[in-house]
Design an enzyme around this catalytic site. Structure first.
Site, PDB file in Angstrom:
ATOM      1  N   THR A  22       1.025  -1.109   0.145  1.00  0.00           N
ATOM      2  CA  THR A  22      -0.295   0.038  -0.004  1.00  0.00           C
ATOM      3  C   THR A  22       0.553   1.617   0.068  1.00  0.00           C
ATOM      4  OG1 THR A  22       0.088   0.440   2.631  1.00  0.00           O
ATOM      5  CG2 THR A  22      -1.737  -1.024   1.260  1.00  0.00           C
ATOM      6  N   ASP A  23       0.160   2.222  -0.404  1.00  0.00           N
ATOM      7  CA  ASP A  23       1.143   3.638   0.046  1.00  0.00           C
ATOM      8  C   ASP A  23       0.719   3.642   1.345  1.00  0.00           C
ATOM      9  OD1 ASP A  23       2.228   6.374   0.115  1.00  0.00           O
ATOM     10  OD2 ASP A  23       0.738   6.883  -1.394  1.00  0.00           O
ATOM     11  N   TRP A  24       1.330   5.039   1.876  1.00  0.00           N
ATOM     12  CA  TRP A  24       1.588   5.039   3.548  1.00  0.00           C
ATOM     13  C   TRP A  24       0.182   5.108   3.661  1.00  0.00           C
ATOM     14  CZ3 TRP A  24       5.334   2.818   2.127  1.00  0.00           C
ATOM     15  CH2 TRP A  24       6.584   2.130   2.645  1.00  0.00           C
TER      16      TRP A  24
END
Length: 869
Positions: free
Chosen positions: A730-732
């Site tokens: 995932t992105d953060w």
């Protein structure tokens, strides 16, 4: 000490020529990365105008205006630009150091003093878009004109993660102060140069308002050595060879994505322009709305490009003899190859890039022969409607395919015509990531005017059909589980050494431990991990580390390493793409890969490779181009460079992350065709040709499904269609959601079902094992069914862990722990080229003596230099 530095400069040049890298054993920045950064910054400068040969400066005295000559923007803001660098060369510092450039020092001193008294104090996440200018009066400008021959005005802009550029003065438009400054300089100087120190394309209509503006350059944001690179070009030491990676339109409203619920909306964006992005729109419908075309850029010399073409079987080869027709300056040229496909029933852009090659430096009167060869299948279109009789397929429609070659999309000649007698299905796929039922819109198509021109017409963009049963596809692809055995004493190195299989190793792990593998360690700058890391995954708990699973440290970002220590800030992605030099970018990132090794970092969170859909997107500086081919090839060069050094790339943001407004909640609605041909195509090229170990999803929704839960984009397209076998993260942080359609899985259980393997940084929503274990227990309580979706299966948990562990055995830290070789193997090239082979240049494009002086000034105790091959 000076003599030893000169020796080191010579040694570095020799080392670079031999293919090795000299780095200080105890320093964090890599001198060779600095060297290639300077060369990249120079090659990415795009000269749009040079009337009366105002540049190079020669013996002329230069007066410089604009505070950004001192307060130079070296990068955009946010995670992609937060690199702690030991120094950065401002434009003025570079000009002052170049012995060929004569400056009006009185004006320079005035700006210097004012800037010291009015410090910029630009923060890494600064939301400002420009800096206020020093007040200027006509008396000062008139006096400068008496003391110098030419004026240069530096105009600066920056945007970044979390905030867009805006349609306002001081962002997309000039400020009143800048307009007044240009007017005064135009009044008193006959020759005016404008340098745009920007990360985004800005409005350029003002150029026509000032008759004495003779030269215009996009110098972009050029990283640590930017000032030296600008001086290299202005002095004539380097002839500009950059080409635009995105079209500059006459006005903002001329871009096809401008309007209601298109760009900048907070709830959803309808991608109504469909495949007609950038030059694909302008060349098809509105060539008169272009100020500077895609692929355009001037040199200090001129070139003749004589082309021939041949078709053998399914391979088209365009050969070009490039001759420097000037009499003074050497230079490089980019041969760009486009095709125009028959309109057929699908409709096509007038031209589409299919390949390119950059020459070496060619001396006046000399020539170089280069070629681009590609398979005709690369000219296929995606049928998402079934108009051709082959829905969800890449097809070549019957008719004439015209092959063009030249040095911009606008300046091309017909090289050949390839004719197809009947439709050919290149690849039959399945419906995936279609527009949600009831959420459709009209999309742009061409209407033939009968005279070789086209008018914009509209048709309904296809919505998902009842045949596209996502739950059925997920069910059909459920992986088999490996029966759990408990700890058998196997370590991960035993899998590598074939003492046990991966299945035997994974069988030891409990569902909770499998859940731990699927999450980062928790916070950013996690311990254990490299100081300043973005987070650590794989060996995220001591239990997992006891199995020999390593800690894998990640690090922002595309423009260099965002750590707690000094690192090399490299030019922004847009500038890199403007070099059109794949080999240069590959070599630059080889050196960043070496710097990652020095700093014990496994994964770089980049390259950023979303499409320049709109010039206001705040993160455009991180991204390469409006064109998916140029984007994919640049990303592949970055990935190949990094991974050849035993570290990993993480291309991002997958996919359709084309704005920062409401980026966590906004729904990007795009047809399958637009995704396949534009927004996913670059990722496809990077995956197939460079084989990245990791990939990062985007924050936004894609046709109603968040990127980190999107089974179609991650599993159907990325893994099944393209053959990606690496880790998807995932992105953060991510958004909370539950899918009733896919078995009532929630949060981390939901993303694991879609084969998003790792939640980063590992805390927040889904940041523990509760939803994973709850879904797993629901499956167990239901009798572990495989004929219906209930909860999360053991096989799915194990599949995600397998992806992570396969990469862990390729990681830098695992190889370092066990003294193992780098086994990275890149994929096949997207197309073939000849000519333009790399030639290492001494000193000018390797780290100069001055560069070593600066490096050692920040690392005075570094005396032990090592050579890395």
């Amino acid at each position: 000490m000076k003599t030893s530095k000169r020796i080191l400069a010579v040694l570095l040049t020799v080392a670079l020529t031999l293919g090795c890298v000299v780095v200080p054993a105890s320093a964090t920045p890599n001198p060779a990365a600095v060297s290639y950064s300077r060369q990249t910054a120079a090659e990415g400068i795009v000269m749009l105008q040079n009337d009366d040969n105002v540049l190079p400066l020669g013996n002329k005295v230069l007066s410089t205006f604009g505070r950004c000559q001192f307060d130079t923007f070296h990068c955009g803001t946010g995670s992609g630009g937060s690199v702690i660098r030991p120094y950065s060369i401002s434009i003025m510092e570079g000009l002052r150091k170049n012995p060929s450039i004569r400056l009006n020092e009185e004006l320079v001193s005035r700006y210097e003093q004012w800037c010291e008294q009015n410090p910029a104090n630009i923060g890494a996440w600064d939301s400002r878009l420009h800096l206020d200018e020093m007040p200027m009066d006509e008396k000062t400008v008139a006096a400068a004109a008496q003391k110098s021959d030419v004026a240069a005005v530096v105009i600066g802009r920056f945007a970044g993660e979390g905030h867009e550029a805006t349609l306002s003065k001081g962002s997309f438009y000039l400020t009143t102060e800048e307009e007044n400054l240009l007017a005064m300089v135009n009044k008193y100087f006959d020759d005016v140069i404008v340098m745009l120190n920007v990360g985004n394309v800005i409005d350029m209509a003002w150029v026509k308002n000032y008759s004495n503006i003779k030269s215009v350059l996009y110098v972009w944001q050029g990283g640590i050595e930017m000032g030296d690179a600008v001086a290299d070009v202005l002095s004539g030491d380097v002839s500009p060879s950059g080409k635009l990676s995105s079209t500059i339109a006459n006005t903002y409203n001329d871009y096809p994505c401008v309007g209601n619920h298109i760009f900048g909306s907070s709830d959803y964006d309808n991608y109504v322009e469909d495949i007609y992005v950038g030059y694909r729109y302008f060349e098809t419908f509105a060539p008169e709305k272009v100020m500077y075309p895609f692929g355009f850029g001037l040199s200090y010399t001129s070139f003749a490009i004589d082309t021939t073409a041949a078709v053998e079987g399914s391979t088209v080869t365009v050969t070009a003899q490039v001759t420097n027709t000037g009499d003074t300056y050497s230079g490089k040229e980019v041969v760009q190859v486009y095709y125009g496909a028959p309109q057929g029933v699908l409709g096509k852009p007038a031209k589409q890039l299919v390949g390119y090659v950059k020459t070496n430096e060619i001396a006046p009167g000399e020539s170089e022969t280069v070629s681009v060869s590609f398979d005709v299948d690369k000219m296929a279109s995606y049928d998402d409607s079934g108009k051709t009789g082959h829905k969800s397929a890449w097809v070549l429609e019957a008719g004439d395919y015209v092959i063009y070659a030249g040095n911009s999309v606008r300046n091309t000649q017909v090289a050949a015509t390839w004719t197809l007698d009947e439709l050919k299905v290149v690849e039959q796929l399945e419906e995936a990531s279609a527009i949600e039922k009831g959420k459709g819109f009209n999309r742009m198509i061409p209407q033939d005017n009968g005279d070789g021109t086209y008018t914009v017409a509209w048709e309904p963009a296809p919505e998902e059909t009842e045949d596209a049963d996502l739950a059925a596809r997920v069910l059909a692809n459920l992986p088999e589980a490996v029966e759990m055995t408990g700890d058998q004493g196997y370590k991960l190195i035993d899998v590598y050494n074939e003492k046990c299989t991966m299945d035997q190793f994974i069988a030891q792990l409990t569902p909770a431990q499998l859940g731990d593998i699927s999450r980062g360690i928790g916070p950013m700058q996690a311990s254990p991990g490299t100081p300043g890391n973005a987070s650590v995954f794989a060996g995220s708990t001591q239990e997992l580390r006891n199995y020999g699973i390593p800690n894998i440290s990640t690090c922002d970002g595309p423009s260099g390493l965002r750590l707690s220590t000094d690192a090399s800030l490299v030019p922004i992605g847009t500038l890199q793409a403007c070099t059109w030099n794949n080999e240069l970018i590959r070599r630059l990132y080889e050196q960043i890969g070496e710097e990652m090794q020095i700093n014990e970092v496994e994964c770089l969170l980049g390259p950023g490779m979303n499409i320049h859909r709109n010039p206001l997107c705040g993160r455009n500086f991180e991204y390469f181009s409006e064109d998916p081919i140029l984007t994919g090839l640049m990303a592949a060069a970055v990935t190949r460079g990094l991974q050849s050094q035993g570290v990993a790339a993480t291309p991002k943001h997958y996919a359709l992350n084309n704005q920062e407004v409401a980026r966590n909640t906004m729904d990007s609605r795009a047809s399958e065709r637009a995704q396949r041909e534009i927004y996913l195509r670059g990722f496809e090229i990077c995956v197939k040709t460079a084989k990245p170990y990791n990939l990062m999803t985007s924050y936004n929704k894609i046709n109603g499904e968040w990127g980190h839960y999107n089974y179609d984009t991650v599993t159907t397209i990325l893994r099944d269609d393209w053959g990606f076998t690496g880790v998807v993260e995932t992105d953060w942080w991510m958004q909370s959601d539950t899918s009733a359609q896919l078995g009532n899985v929630k949060d981390s259980a939901y993303r694991i079902r879609s084969q998003v393997d790792v939640l980063m940084p590992g805390n927040g929503v889904g940041g523990d094992n509760s939803t994973i274990l709850s879904a797993y227990n629901a499956w167990v309580d239901a009798g572990q069914p495989t004929d219906r979706l209930v909860g999360l299966t053991l096989g799915e948990l194990q599949r995600g862990a397998r992806n992570v562990l396969n990469f862990a055995m390729e990681s830098r830290i695992f190889r370092a722990q066990h003294n193992l070789p780098n086994t990275y193997v890149q994929g096949d090239d997207w197309y073939a080229t000849t000519g333009g082979e790399w030639i290492e240049k001494p000193l000018l494009t390797s780290l100069t003596i001055d560069g070593l002086d600066r490096f050692n000034a920040f690392h005075p105790n570094v005396t032990n230099y090592q050579i890395f091959w």
